[in-house]
Design a protein around this motif. Structure first.
Motif, short mmCIF file in Angstrom:
data_model
loop_
_atom_site.label_atom_id
_atom_site.label_comp_id
_atom_site.label_asym_id
_atom_site.label_seq_id
_atom_site.Cartn_x
_atom_site.Cartn_y
_atom_site.Cartn_z
N GLY A 6 0.79 -1.23 0.00
CA GLY A 6 0.00 0.00 0.00
C GLY A 6 0.81 1.27 0.00
N ILE A 7 2.09 1.19 -0.33
CA ILE A 7 2.93 2.38 -0.21
C ILE A 7 2.53 3.47 -1.19
N VAL A 13 -0.21 10.84 0.25
CA VAL A 13 -0.66 11.57 1.44
C VAL A 13 0.51 12.13 2.21
N LEU A 14 1.51 11.30 2.44
CA LEU A 14 2.65 11.71 3.25
C LEU A 14 3.43 12.83 2.57
N TYR A 74 4.53 6.57 10.51
CA TYR A 74 3.78 5.58 11.30
C TYR A 74 2.28 5.85 11.26
N GLU A 75 1.89 7.11 11.24
CA GLU A 75 0.46 7.41 11.20
C GLU A 75 -0.18 6.93 9.90
N HIS A 76 0.54 7.11 8.78
CA HIS A 76 -0.02 6.77 7.48
C HIS A 76 0.41 5.39 6.98
N GLY A 77 1.35 4.75 7.68
CA GLY A 77 1.78 3.43 7.24
C GLY A 77 2.65 3.46 6.01
N VAL A 78 3.61 4.37 5.95
CA VAL A 78 4.52 4.47 4.82
C VAL A 78 5.86 3.85 5.20
N CYS A 79 6.21 2.76 4.55
CA CYS A 79 7.45 2.01 4.79
C CYS A 79 7.47 1.31 6.16
N ALA A 87 3.37 6.58 16.50
CA ALA A 87 3.46 7.94 15.97
C ALA A 87 3.41 8.98 17.09
N ILE A 88 2.68 8.68 18.15
CA ILE A 88 2.46 9.66 19.23
C ILE A 88 3.77 10.19 19.82
N PRO A 89 4.68 9.32 20.31
CA PRO A 89 5.91 9.87 20.92
C PRO A 89 6.80 10.60 19.92
N LEU A 90 6.73 10.23 18.65
CA LEU A 90 7.53 10.93 17.65
C LEU A 90 6.99 12.34 17.42
#
Length: 274
Positions: A6-7, A13-14, A74-79, A87-90
């Motif tokens: 799905g990349i 989006v990213l 991480y939020e969008h699932g890229v790679c 994603a939150i702590p980043l």
């Protein structure tokens, strides 16, 4: 482990929302900006292993821009496998490093039903971004200074007020986080202002570009290029960019009932080169 499924869809989006020029453009890019550009290049070349390697290097150097990039990946699932909790702590690291988009993306994510939502976290982080300043969604009409006090205050709110605040926090934070400089205006060193009026009860936006500004062009340019700076396509692109982001924000969140018809949120987005 690297996930590549799905990349292609998520990549759009990213890269569109994170890697274009921000609304306030610094003339001297930081090391973190260069790192993000390299991560982007590797993603575009389908080199997810290389992108993850460069991401880890930037995080080890505490580059706030890279933390923001990692949160979005991480939020969008890229790679990587999509994981909001990672994603939150980043995003929090990016915020601590001076990237307000981190707080805005946290607010937008916590307000999103796909991630919970977490009403208190959405409102808390929205106040720490740039697109949220509603007295009725704070503590004593102001930005909350203590998360526990905010939670206690929210416990007194009616359900319609809570839903309204979370909805507006999500919409306005998404707009601020994803706002990007129009390519043509950037190429011609043009700045501008766009006034936004948001009627959340409807919901709808009214936009008006209220001004533009020419910044100094560096180097030598043909007369035709200088003349092109006056074209509507160059000077008028700011309203189009704001409108596109605002439309995406409205589509992201379900519209709650019970918002007063007279509710109105006004703000101005300024695009400039510093």
């Amino acid at each position: 482990m690297v996930y590549q499924s799905g990349i292609h869809g998520r990549l759009a989006v990213l890269l569109a929302s994170l890697l274009a020029a921000p609304a306030a453009l610094a003339t001297l890019p930081t090391d973190g900006v260069y790192s993000v550009a390299e991560i982007r290049r590797r993603i575009e070349n389908r080199d997810c292993s290389g992108a993850i390697e460069r991401l880890k290097e930037g995080l080890a150097k505490n580059e706030a821009e890279v933390a923001l990039m990692g949160g979005s990946m991480y939020e969008h699932g890229v790679c990587v496998k999509r994981d909001w909790q990672r994603a939150i702590p980043l995003y929090a690291r990016a915020t601590e490093g001076g990237q307000p988009e981190g707080a805005e993306r946290l607010a937008a994510g916590f307000a999103d039903p796909a991630n919970g939502p977490d009403a208190a976290a959405a409102i808390w982080w929205a106040w720490r971004g740039r697109g949220f300043n509603l007295s009725e969604c704070g503590v004593d009409g102001k930005a909350p200074a203590d998360p526990e006090r905010l939670v206690a205050e929210m416990g007194k709110w009616q359900a319609t007020r809570l839903a309204y605040c979370v909805y507006v926090a999500g919409v306005m934070s998404t707009i601020s986080a994803e706002m990007r400089y129009p390519d043509l205006a950037l190429g011609f060193s043009i700045g501008g202002d766009v006034s936004l009026r948001f009627y959340p009860a409807t919901p709808r936006f009214e936009l008006q570009q209220t001004g533009s500004q020419e910044y100094e062009l560096i180097g030598y340019f043909a007369v035709d290029r200088l003349r092109d700076r006056k074209r509507k396509a160059v000077t008028g692109g700011f309203e189009k960019v704001v409108g596109e982001v605002a439309d995406r924000a409205l589509r992201r969140y379900p519209h709650p009932k019970g918002i007063p018809e007279e509710a109105l949120i006004q703000t101005t987005y300024t695009f400039y080169i510093r």
